[in-house]
Design a protein around this motif. Structure first.
Motif, PDB file in Angstrom:
ATOM      1  N   CYS A   1      -0.312   8.154   7.380  1.00 13.43           N
ATOM      2  CA  CYS A   1       0.940   8.013   6.634  1.00 13.43           C
ATOM      3  C   CYS A   1       1.208   9.177   5.689  1.00 13.43           C
ATOM      4  CB  CYS A   1       0.925   6.710   5.833  1.00 13.43           C
ATOM      5  SG  CYS A   1       0.830   5.224   6.841  1.00 13.43           S
ATOM      6  N   GLY A   2       0.165   9.921   5.342  1.00 12.07           N
ATOM      7  CA  GLY A   2       0.327  11.014   4.398  1.00 12.07           C
ATOM      8  C   GLY A   2       0.354  10.550   2.965  1.00 12.07           C
ATOM      9  N   VAL A   3      -0.547   9.618   2.626  1.00 18.08           N
ATOM     10  CA  VAL A   3      -0.637   9.105   1.258  1.00 18.08           C
ATOM     11  C   VAL A   3      -2.103   9.085   0.835  1.00 18.08           C
ATOM     12  CG1 VAL A   3       1.425   7.677   1.520  1.00 18.08           C
ATOM     13  CG2 VAL A   3      -0.828   6.692   2.025  1.00 18.08           C
ATOM     14  N   PRO A   4      -2.383   9.038  -0.474  1.00 20.33           N
ATOM     15  CA  PRO A   4      -3.775   8.978  -0.946  1.00 20.33           C
ATOM     16  C   PRO A   4      -4.420   7.644  -0.610  1.00 20.33           C
ATOM     17  CG  PRO A   4      -2.274   9.645  -2.707  1.00 20.33           C
ATOM     18  CD  PRO A   4      -1.429   9.137  -1.595  1.00 20.33           C
ATOM     19  N   VAL A   5      -5.739   7.633  -0.525  1.00 19.49           N
ATOM     20  CA  VAL A   5      -6.496   6.397  -0.320  1.00 19.49           C
ATOM     21  C   VAL A   5      -6.471   5.581  -1.603  1.00 19.49           C
ATOM     22  CG1 VAL A   5      -8.761   5.426   0.219  1.00 19.49           C
ATOM     23  CG2 VAL A   5      -7.993   7.498   1.390  1.00 19.49           C
TER      24      VAL A   5
ATOM     25  N   TYR B   1       0.841  -1.200   0.000  1.00 17.56           N
ATOM     26  CA  TYR B   1       0.000   0.000   0.000  1.00 17.56           C
ATOM     27  C   TYR B   1       0.877   1.251   0.000  1.00 17.56           C
ATOM     28  CZ  TYR B   1      -4.103   2.864   1.151  1.00 17.56           C
ATOM     29  OH  TYR B   1      -5.126   3.784   1.124  1.00 17.56           O
ATOM     30  N   LEU B   2       1.914   1.268   0.826  1.00 18.88           N
ATOM     31  CA  LEU B   2       2.816   2.417   0.872  1.00 18.88           C
ATOM     32  C   LEU B   2       3.639   2.525  -0.410  1.00 18.88           C
ATOM     33  CD1 LEU B   2       4.111   2.146   4.552  1.00 18.88           C
ATOM     34  CD2 LEU B   2       2.312   3.646   3.668  1.00 18.88           C
TER      35      LEU B   2
ATOM     36  N   LEU C   1      -9.232   2.722   5.717  1.00 22.64           N
ATOM     37  CA  LEU C   1      -8.227   3.090   4.717  1.00 22.64           C
ATOM     38  C   LEU C   1      -7.968   4.596   4.744  1.00 22.64           C
ATOM     39  CD1 LEU C   1      -9.161   0.911   1.616  1.00 22.64           C
ATOM     40  CD2 LEU C   1      -7.216   0.630   3.151  1.00 22.64           C
ATOM     41  N   GLU C   2      -9.009   5.359   4.949  1.00 22.71           N
ATOM     42  CA  GLU C   2      -8.849   6.806   5.047  1.00 22.71           C
ATOM     43  C   GLU C   2      -8.019   7.185   6.270  1.00 22.71           C
ATOM     44  OE1 GLU C   2     -12.761   8.462   4.992  1.00 22.71           O
ATOM     45  OE2 GLU C   2     -13.213   7.730   2.964  1.00 22.71           O
ATOM     46  N   ARG C   3      -8.261   6.503   7.378  1.00 22.15           N
ATOM     47  CA  ARG C   3      -7.514   6.798   8.601  1.00 22.15           C
ATOM     48  C   ARG C   3      -6.044   6.415   8.438  1.00 22.15           C
ATOM     49  NH1 ARG C   3      -6.504   4.442  13.823  1.00 22.15           N
ATOM     50  NH2 ARG C   3      -7.360   2.425  13.158  1.00 22.15           N
ATOM     51  N   LEU C   4      -5.781   5.263   7.864  1.00 22.83           N
ATOM     52  CA  LEU C   4      -4.409   4.828   7.625  1.00 22.83           C
ATOM     53  C   LEU C   4      -3.691   5.784   6.678  1.00 22.83           C
ATOM     54  CD1 LEU C   4      -2.089   2.744   7.726  1.00 22.83           C
ATOM     55  CD2 LEU C   4      -3.228   1.553   5.833  1.00 22.83           C
ATOM     56  N   SER C   5      -4.362   6.166   5.602  1.00 21.38           N
ATOM     57  CA  SER C   5      -3.746   7.045   4.610  1.00 21.38           C
ATOM     58  C   SER C   5      -3.426   8.408   5.200  1.00 21.38           C
ATOM     59  CB  SER C   5      -4.682   7.189   3.401  1.00 21.38           C
ATOM     60  OG  SER C   5      -4.903   5.941   2.779  1.00 21.38           O
TER      61      SER C   5
END
Length: 276
Positions: free
Chosen positions: A222-226, A30-31, A215-219
């Motif tokens: 981390c500072g990345v798009p969903v 994902y990252l 997924l929104e919370r994880l993104s």
């Protein structure tokens, strides 16, 4: 490391603290989909577990690893010089890269002193350290690990060499030090929070982590798009049933009662998700 441009966020290092068979490979993928991420030569570097965790000493490199490929050679150097580890990741930043990670599931057994050391060494280099912990119903995690290890013929995690029967292997594995270290979410989470605090710690629950809100919370963390499409692929890939022995299942749940009770109290959604 190239100096940050005005207004840019500080470089971020993600320290993955497990848990094994709880989505860490998916997390790395994902990252890695993001242009601002560079993870270097590996997902798992096995530096701090080889130093600190007795059951992981087999990951300690030797001089021959200098001759056995870039990954093993770099691990050997990092294990013998902490500066090599921190300088390696610091050098990955720049030219649009502001995110990197070491996602080694067996880091779940690291103590607060080591976590603070990692945080502080990166801070000296102007890098913010955050930690991600992915957890899964202990019974499901343990069964998944046994299935995987039998398939790979891995007998370094508490299963007697040569055993091929799933139930026999499961009855051995859940009692092992390796299994306890990887499933002690209560210790892993408490240690992480004591060092990184709530704002620097992400706890994801495997059974719900692929849903859009998570997924929104994880993104955001981390500072990345969903990237919703990645969750759909992974869920299909990991579908499948586990063998069941009702009494053994009950014994395993009882053996990890402290983990269940901690998670039910601190992460209430696990009470609903792990009740099956």
């Amino acid at each position: 490391m190239t100096p940050a441009t005005p207004g840019a966020r500080s470089p971020v290092f993600i320290l993955g603290l497990g848990a094994q068979k709880s989505g860490t490979t998916w997390l790395h993928r994902y990252l890695a989909e993001n242009e601002n991420f560079c993870g270097g030569i590996a997902k798992e570097y096995h530096v701090w577990d080889a130093h600190d965790i007795p059951v992981m000493r087999h990951k300690k490199g030797n001089v021959l690893h200098l001759l056995r490929g870039e990954k093993k050679a770099e691990r050997y150097r990092m294990q013998r010089s902490s500066d090599q580890y921190f300088n390696y990741f610091a050098a990955l930043f720049g030219d649009g890269i502001d995110l990197t990670a070491d996602i080694t599931p067996s880091y779940s057994g690291l103590g607060p002193e080591r976590l603070a050391f990692i945080r502080d060494q990166f801070a000296k280099r102007g890098i913010v350290t955050k930690t991600i912990i992915l957890i899964r119903d202990p019974l499901s995690r343990i069964k998944s690990a046994v299935r995987y290890n039998l398939r790979k013929r891995n007998y370094k995690e508490g299963i007697t060499p040569g055993v091929t029967d799933f139930i026999q292997a499961l009855s051995q594995y859940y009692r092992s030090e390796e299994c306890r270290m990887r499933t002690a979410y209560n210790a892993t989470i408490s240690n992480a929070l004591s060092v990184f605090g709530q704002s620097g710690t992400y706890i994801g629950v495997y059974e719900s982590m692929f849903e859009p809100p998570e997924l929104e919370r994880l993104s955001a963390f981390c500072g990345v798009p969903v990237r919703q499409h990645l969750s759909e692929v992974y869920v299909k890939k990991t579908a499948g049933k586990m063998e069941r022995d009702p009494q053994l299942d009950a014994d395993i749940r009882d053996a990890y009662r402290d983990v269940y009770e901690f998670c039910f109290e601190k992460i209430p959604e696990t009470g609903r998700l792990w009740s099956g």
